[in-house]
Design a protein around this motif. Structure first.
Motif, PDB file in Angstrom:
ATOM      1  N   THR A  23      -7.538  -9.921   4.615  1.00 52.10           N
ATOM      2  CA  THR A  23      -6.669 -10.788   3.831  1.00 52.10           C
ATOM      3  C   THR A  23      -5.708 -11.495   4.772  1.00 52.10           C
ATOM      4  O   THR A  23      -5.374 -10.976   5.837  1.00 52.10           O
ATOM      5  N   LYS A  26      -0.858  -9.728   6.089  1.00 49.55           N
ATOM      6  CA  LYS A  26      -0.896  -8.368   6.637  1.00 49.55           C
ATOM      7  C   LYS A  26       0.060  -7.456   5.886  1.00 49.55           C
ATOM      8  O   LYS A  26      -0.172  -6.278   5.726  1.00 49.55           O
ATOM      9  N   GLY A  52      -3.460  -6.018  -0.003  1.00 50.88           N
ATOM     10  CA  GLY A  52      -3.304  -7.191   0.854  1.00 50.88           C
ATOM     11  C   GLY A  52      -3.351  -8.511   0.111  1.00 50.88           C
ATOM     12  O   GLY A  52      -3.082  -9.555   0.686  1.00 50.88           O
TER      13      GLY A  52
END
Length: 118
Positions: A23, A26, A52
């Protein structure tokens, strides 16, 4: 009705995930905005599948969504491809995600019926 919530979640997951399955956020909590009024839906933890993924406040309620400015598509995937992918994912949905979508659906359905009876 819970397929609607699954579709919204999956769309965000697909749009926010790169080709390596990572993703783009973070630390999603840094990028997430808190909803103005906490609701029961906000207390249910997201399934691990969506770790995420950053969701808009009140993403599950069309009455509270901010109207977004018109812009070009994200260009990552066509609507037809996205719909096909989500349909296939729905056919093999895991229990955690299914239960989450059902819980959100039940809470929003109950709230809707209460608002109608006022």
């Amino acid at each position: 009705l819970h397929i609607t919530f699954f579709y919204l979640l999956e769309r965000e997951r697909v749009v926010q995930t790169d080709s390596n399955g990572e993703t783009k956020y973070k630390n999603p909590k840094e990028n997430a905005r808190e909803p103005p009024n906490k609701r029961a839906e906000d207390e249910i933890p997201l399934p691990a599948r969506y770790k995420g993924v950053v969701l808009s406040p009140n993403w599950y309620d069309s009455n509270f969504k901010e109207k977004r400015k018109h812009r070009k598509s994200h260009g990552k995937i066509s609507f037809q491809q996205l719909t096909d992918m989500i349909s296939k994912n729905w056919a093999t949905i895991d229990e955690e995600t299914k239960n989450y979508c059902q819980a959100i659906s039940e809470i929003t359905r109950k709230r809707y019926k209460e608002e109608l009876s006022r």
